[in-house]
Design a protein around this motif. Structure first.
Motif, short mmCIF file in Angstrom:
data_model
loop_
_atom_site.label_atom_id
_atom_site.label_comp_id
_atom_site.label_asym_id
_atom_site.label_seq_id
_atom_site.Cartn_x
_atom_site.Cartn_y
_atom_site.Cartn_z
N SER A 369 0.85 -1.20 0.00
CA SER A 369 0.00 0.00 0.00
C SER A 369 0.88 1.25 0.00
O SER A 369 0.62 2.22 -0.70
CB SER A 369 -0.89 0.03 1.25
OG SER A 369 -1.62 -1.15 1.33
N LYS A 373 1.86 3.88 -3.63
CA LYS A 373 1.64 5.34 -3.65
C LYS A 373 2.96 6.07 -3.82
O LYS A 373 3.08 7.04 -4.57
CB LYS A 373 0.98 5.78 -2.34
CG LYS A 373 -0.46 5.29 -2.21
CD LYS A 373 -1.14 5.96 -1.03
CE LYS A 373 -2.46 5.26 -0.71
NZ LYS A 373 -2.27 4.06 0.12
N GLN A 374 3.95 5.56 -3.11
CA GLN A 374 5.23 6.23 -3.05
C GLN A 374 5.93 6.30 -4.43
O GLN A 374 6.54 7.31 -4.77
CB GLN A 374 6.10 5.49 -2.03
CG GLN A 374 7.06 6.33 -1.24
CD GLN A 374 6.49 7.65 -0.72
OE1 GLN A 374 5.33 7.73 -0.31
NE2 GLN A 374 7.30 8.69 -0.77
#
Ligand code: ZN
Length: 458
Positions: A369, A373-374
């Motif tokens: 997760s 995003k990173q």
């Protein structure tokens, strides 16, 4: 004088009379008697009488009665009746037979046996006797006219039997399992049976009884059906069908909304050059998500041939890569450097080892997760896939081809393959031929391409 004779006469009479006194000693009841195992012996006694010539009972005397009866053991026992008086000594005996007259009991776990026609009767039973205890091992089994008959004798020859009806049933159809699903053949290509298996609940493996029919004309494009039929002994019929698609080996005008993105993970490898040759032959551009594997020359040629290069991982070691975000990015930097050093290209395309939906990273909860995003924040795009070739599970080229082709649909198809698997590399020509014959366009990925993102599960 007369009196004297009379007295003598009386004396003689008395002596004679006394001499006639005799012992009458008899058993009451039978001389031989029976009792059952466990039954209490009831003494019937004996009768003793001293009788005169007129059979008048003059007096009785005591009788001593002894016995050694053990009513728990089969056998003959004696009861002794003894008179031991001053004038008379006598012993008489009665025989008591301790016998087992009780029949054994047979018990079974089924009241009716329902089995396949060819099946052996399988039943649990036991036989118990009041005297011999467990006599299960003495039970004789026989089958007479759809009945199982269990019979047993105990050691005293007492007999028992139990009849259990047998119903021979088989209402279940066999099952046919086909290896692979649909088959895609280039026009003119020979159909090769991928395999099948038929299993019946009663007969077991009946693959050799399967009858196959098909209407395939490999010289005419179209959809054909292979039919597999099998029947068990009771006439239960099973059927299975396989679709065979024969398609033209001539490209049609590609459609804009049917796109195939061939992607290859884990390479380069010793097969990458062969793959590059195939792609060149068909003028197809693909995407390679590379690792530390393979030769530098392969990476250079991927680049020179105009394919896209994406970053898969340097180590491909899940434990290492997903240990932490910094470990992931350190690994990513390493593979990025390799690509950059060889091509001058700074790739922004990523494919996570195991895909973004992997659960192999579960040892570090939430890492996917976070990373998914990173990487976007850092200007990368990650790509998953929506068509799996299954090439990590098979080295059967035909299967890989079919896995891909049957999953193709209108829209964007991001196909996952591995150029470390030779069978998968060999599958590429056919996938391309099918794609071109069916109006697909082949493209390589760029930062704006569809991503086929999976649902993150960690
Ligand atoms: Zn991989």
């Amino acid at each position: 004088m007369k009196i004297k004779y009379i007295l003598i006469f009386i004396g003689v009479i008395v002596i004679f009379y006394l001499s006639t006194i005799h012992l009458d000693f008899i058993l009451i009841g039978d001389n031989v008697d029976q009792i059952s195992i466990g039954e209490q012996y009831i003494e019937k006694g004996a009768d003793v009488c001293y009788r005169d010539i007129f059979n008048v009972c003059l007096f009785k005397s005591d009788i001593k009665i002894e016995n050694n009866i053990d009513n728990t053991k089969i056998g003959n026992y004696e009861v002794k009746y003894t008179i031991d008086s001053t004038f008379f000594k006598k012993q008489i005996k009665r025989i008591i037979e301790v016998v087992d007259l009780e029949c054994p009991v047979i018990e079974a776990d089924k009241e009716i046996i329902k089995i396949c026609p060819n099946e052996e009767v399988d039943i649990n039973y036991s036989a118990y006797d009041n005297y011999d205890k467990d006599i299960t091992s003495k039970v004789k089994k026989s089958i007479v006219e759809n009945k199982l008959i269990l019979e047993v004798f105990d050691s005293s020859n007492n007999y028992s039997s139990l009849e259990i009806p047998i119903e021979y049933v088989d209402n279940e159809k066999p099952t046919i399992t086909l290896t692979d699903g649909a088959i895609y053949l280039l026009k003119g290509e020979k159909y090769k049976e991928p395999g099948y298996k038929a299993v019946d609940n009663c007969l077991g493996n009946i693959t050799n009884k399967v009858k196959i029919t098909n209407n395939i004309d490999i010289n005419k494009s179209g959809t054909y059906t292979v039919t597999y039929t099998v029947s068990d002994d009771m006439g239960n019929v099973a059927k299975a069908t396989r679709k065979v698609y024969v398609y033209e080996n001539s490209p049609v005008v590609p459609s804009k909304d049917k796109v195939i993105y061939l992607t290859f993970d884990d390479g380069p490898s010793k097969y990458t050059f062969e793959l590059l040759d195939i792609l060149k032959k068909y003028d197809v551009k693909a995407t390679f998500f590379v690792t530390s594997n393979g030769s530098d020359e392969a990476i250079k040629r991927i680049y020179e041939d105009g394919h896209s290069i994406g970053l898969h991982t340097y180590s491909h070691n899940y434990k290492e890569v997903y240990k932490s975000a910094s470990a992931y990015f350190a690994d990513l930097a390493k593979i990025n450097n390799r690509v950059k050093k060889l091509t001058g290209l700074e790739s922004k395309l990523i494919r996570f080892p195991g895909g973004s939906s992997n659960t192999v990273s579960n040892f570090n909860p939430g890492i996917m997760s976070y990373l998914s995003k990173q990487v976007l924040v850092k200007g990368y795009q990650y790509f998953d896939w929506n068509v799996s070739s299954g090439d990590t599970e098979t080295s059967d080229t035909n299967k890989i081809v079919n896995n891909v082709i049957k999953s193709l649909k209108k829209g964007n198809n991001i196909v996952l393959q591995h150029d470390t698997n030779h069978a998968s590399v060999k599958a590429v020509s056919k996938i391309i031929e099918y794609g071109k014959a069916n109006g697909y366009t082949f493209k390589s990925l760029n930062i704006n391409s569809p991503t086929a993102h999976h649902v993150i599960s960690n």
